[in-house]
Design an enzyme around this catalytic site. Structure first.
Site, PDB file in Angstrom:
ATOM      1  N   TYR A  17      21.681   8.406  73.377  1.00  0.00           N
ATOM      2  CA  TYR A  17      22.567   7.654  72.483  1.00  0.00           C
ATOM      3  C   TYR A  17      24.038   7.985  72.757  1.00  0.00           C
ATOM      4  O   TYR A  17      24.906   7.653  71.971  1.00  0.00           O
ATOM      5  CB  TYR A  17      22.230   7.953  71.016  1.00  0.00           C
ATOM      6  CG  TYR A  17      20.817   7.555  70.641  1.00  0.00           C
ATOM      7  CD1 TYR A  17      20.509   6.215  70.376  1.00  0.00           C
ATOM      8  CD2 TYR A  17      19.798   8.490  70.575  1.00  0.00           C
ATOM      9  CE1 TYR A  17      19.213   5.833  70.045  1.00  0.00           C
ATOM     10  CE2 TYR A  17      18.501   8.112  70.242  1.00  0.00           C
ATOM     11  CZ  TYR A  17      18.211   6.778  69.981  1.00  0.00           C
ATOM     12  OH  TYR A  17      16.928   6.397  69.650  1.00  0.00           O
ATOM     13  N   TYR A  46      17.574   1.967  64.496  1.00  0.00           N
ATOM     14  CA  TYR A  46      17.692   3.065  63.510  1.00  0.00           C
ATOM     15  C   TYR A  46      18.783   4.024  63.930  1.00  0.00           C
ATOM     16  O   TYR A  46      19.268   4.816  63.121  1.00  0.00           O
ATOM     17  CB  TYR A  46      16.334   3.769  63.356  1.00  0.00           C
ATOM     18  CG  TYR A  46      16.137   5.028  64.171  1.00  0.00           C
ATOM     19  CD1 TYR A  46      15.913   4.966  65.535  1.00  0.00           C
ATOM     20  CD2 TYR A  46      16.187   6.284  63.570  1.00  0.00           C
ATOM     21  CE1 TYR A  46      15.739   6.110  66.284  1.00  0.00           C
ATOM     22  CE2 TYR A  46      16.009   7.436  64.311  1.00  0.00           C
ATOM     23  CZ  TYR A  46      15.789   7.347  65.664  1.00  0.00           C
ATOM     24  OH  TYR A  46      15.631   8.487  66.403  1.00  0.00           O
ATOM     25  N   ARG A  47      19.212   3.947  65.181  1.00  0.00           N
ATOM     26  CA  ARG A  47      20.183   4.872  65.739  1.00  0.00           C
ATOM     27  C   ARG A  47      20.730   4.158  66.969  1.00  0.00           C
ATOM     28  O   ARG A  47      19.958   3.549  67.717  1.00  0.00           O
ATOM     29  CB  ARG A  47      19.411   6.113  66.168  1.00  0.00           C
ATOM     30  CG  ARG A  47      20.180   7.364  66.368  1.00  0.00           C
ATOM     31  CD  ARG A  47      19.153   8.460  66.521  1.00  0.00           C
ATOM     32  NE  ARG A  47      19.768   9.720  66.830  1.00  0.00           N
ATOM     33  CZ  ARG A  47      19.099  10.834  67.079  1.00  0.00           C
ATOM     34  NH1 ARG A  47      17.779  10.816  67.062  1.00  0.00           N
ATOM     35  NH2 ARG A  47      19.712  11.945  67.333  1.00  0.00           N
TER      36      ARG A  47
END
Ligand code: ADP
Length: 551
Positions: free
Chosen positions: A98, A486-487
């Site tokens: 991420y 979600y992320r």
């Protein structure tokens, strides 16, 4: 006005003055005047800050500061305000896939909390710990072993990240208390002006229920610090699963691609009924083959797993049939007392036997009445349902064949839990992925009322653009279907916040109001989750009407 300049170097101007002042507080050894050193060792053995999975400089920080106490964090924040230097908060910087420790805005200084690594308290009777940001899942596990406590702390797939950072980014692990954000209780936060706050019951000095009762009095504010830039969390309480008396790990294989629907539907139903307590994960045939450790299977996959190519499904089907594997495999465990475990096993078998061709395998630790199982008696597991941390899955990023460095990212939409919605989304995402010449690696996670459908993309560093283009297509496709991640990778935060369009973007506007009130100089993690203070710039981003960027 911009608070950090992409051209300014650490020796010059306000950045240089900030580092000089920070050095006087923290010592020169605890600041990095460029991004190249000072970080914890990364996946390629490097100590640099930034995204280890990106060869570009788009999100490269200009250096880092490493305070060791709450007081030092407060002083650094005050200095950042004085010099108008933006900080990007990390706990251990292992947000791999991420963006790692990379900020949204190039040139931001990393506020690295790795040195604040005390386990403040562990309570075996009530099952909780209070940790500082730098405490890793390994640290917490090892401390519990040393003290000989009957606790199984949750750990995600890779254990070197921090309990606190993972929780704040809504990460999860594999024990029954694995949904970390749900089991967080009590926070201590340094606000962007340097003030110290405790949430929930901690708002009252010496309250005895800080790590026990999350509510406190009046509005709950813990959620404001999740995936957020409204504060810097310096302590966090987390609830931990008590060691069970009896335990069984289960693997369920189903043969056909469309069996994903009953597999997921049954899993989530058993979760809603509290038969299954931890979050099951689901692998597809590509992942089952890749992680099988069978040399002939690996050699077969390696023929195709290279830049510009992916493994054909006819090959995967041959491998599947030869090895008598399912197209999908679910992994979860059952936790209970000596009396309960046989009943849980029987209920689980009965539920899955309705799927034609299902294979159910389990390993039982029946336990002894009155005794609790030590995770170490079971040993390391492929998926850490017993909470023993591992780094083993890191090797997966190097499975695509070529000399260049391996990398991964995750696109992770949240979907309803029947299996029908997941299957529909999956078919489209798989198609997109194969067209882009990558392999679809499923790491789906089932919860009682939602699924996190993680697609892990393995790529080589020179393929970053193709991987990120695919990521964006998946993001847009999912949004069209009514889903969001979600992320999110730092590259796409504005894009997702731009989708929060209910009532003329009421939520982003509310968050921007809070950001302006709490952080008028915009010094804490600008751009995190698409939240910007108006002082950050004069120019509005294309994606979110309230997302304002530095230029
Ligand atoms: P990990 O420690 O698990 O390796 P990171 O340190 O990379 O994870 O943190 C992941 C994300 O969580 C960061 O990008 C940041 O947005 C947020 N975060 C981490 N630590 C803190 C903190 N102490 N306060 C506020 N947000 C944090």
């Amino acid at each position: 006005m911009p608070q950090t300049s992409t051209t300014e170097t650490a020796g010059e101007g306000k950045l240089g003055r900030f580092f000089d002042d920070a050095s006087a507080i923290l010592g020169e050894a605890n600041i990095s005047r460029d991004h190249q050193s000072g970080a914890l060792k990364g996946p390629h053995g490097q100590y640099s800050y930034g995204d280890p999975y990106s060869p570009t400089e788009d999100h490269q920080p200009s250096g880092a500061v490493r305070p060791s106490s709450v007081k030092e964090v407060q002083n650094v924040v005050r200095l950042a305000n004085k010099h108008r230097v933006a900080l990007w908060t990390i706990s251990r910087g292992k947000n791999l896939g991420y963006g790692g420790s990379a900020p949204v805005v190039k040139g931001t200084v990393v506020l690295d909390l790795q040195r604040m690594n005390k386990v403040v308290e562990i309570n075996e009777e009530y099952g909780y710990a209070i940790v500082e940001p730098g405490v890793s899942f390994f640290d917490l596990y090892e401390e519990i072993q040393q003290l000989g406590l009957n606790l199984w702390p949750s750990v995600p797939a890779i254990g070197w990240g921090s309990v606190l950072g993972n929780t704040l980014d809504r990460g999860f692990g594999y024990t029954p208390n694995g949904e970390h954000s749900q089991f967080q209780c009590g926070m201590e936060v340094v606000l962007p002006n340097g003030e110290l706050l405790r949430t929930g019951s901690g708002a009252m000095e010496d309250n005895k229920t800080f790590p026990l009762y999350k509510g406190g009095f009046g509005p709950s504010v813990d959620g404001l610090f999740y995936q957020s830039n409204l504060g810097i969390v310096t302590k966090l309480g987390i609830h931990i699963t008590p060691a069970p008396q009896a335990y069984a790990t289960i693997e369920i294989d189903v043969p056909r691609e469309e069996d994903l629907v009953p597999l997921v539907g049954t899993l989530s139903d058993l979760m809603r009924r509290s038969i299954i307590l931890n979050s099951p994960s689901i692998a597809n045939i590509f992942r089952i083959a890749l992680t099988s450790n069978l040399p002939e299977v690996q050699a077969n996959l390696a023929k195709y797993m290279r830049p510009g190519s992916c493994v054909p499904y006819v090959v995967l089907e041959e491998i599947r049939v030869q090895n008598e594997w399912g197209f999908w495999r679910a992994y979860f465990s059952l936790y209970g007392s000596v009396e309960l475990l046989p009943a849980l096993l029987k209920t689980t078998q009965r539920a899955f036997n309705t799927i034609a061709g299902v294979q159910i395998r389990w390993k039982e630790h029946r336990g002894v009445e009155g005794q609790y199982i030590r995770a170490s008696e079971i040993g390391q597991e492929e998926i850490p349902h017993n909470g023993i941390p591992t780094l083993a899955p890191l090797g997966i990023v190097n499975t695509r064949v070529s000399e260049d460095g391996g990398a991964h990212t995750c696109f992770s939409p949240i979907l309803p839990p029947s299996g029908r919605e997941l299957y529909e989304w999956y078919l489209g995402a798989k198609q997109r992925t194969l067209e882009a010449k990558f392999d679809f690696f499923a790491d789906f996670h089932v919860f009682p009322r939602y699924i996190i459908g993680i697609e892990l993309m393995i790529y080589k560093l020179p393929e970053e653009k193709a991987a990120m283009d695919l990521y964006e297509e998946l993001l847009q496709d999912a949004a069209r279907q009514g889903y969001m991640g979600y992320r999110i990778h730092v590259k796409f935060m504005d894009k997702v916040s731009g989708k929060l369009n209910f009532n003329q973007s009421a939520l982003p506007r509310f968050l921007a109001t809070l950001k302006n009130a709490l952080d008028p100089n915009g010094i804490v993690s600008p751009g995190k989750s698409g939240i910007w203070s108006s002082s950050s710039s004069s120019k509005t981003s294309k994606e979110g009407i309230y997302a304002i960027k530095y230029y």
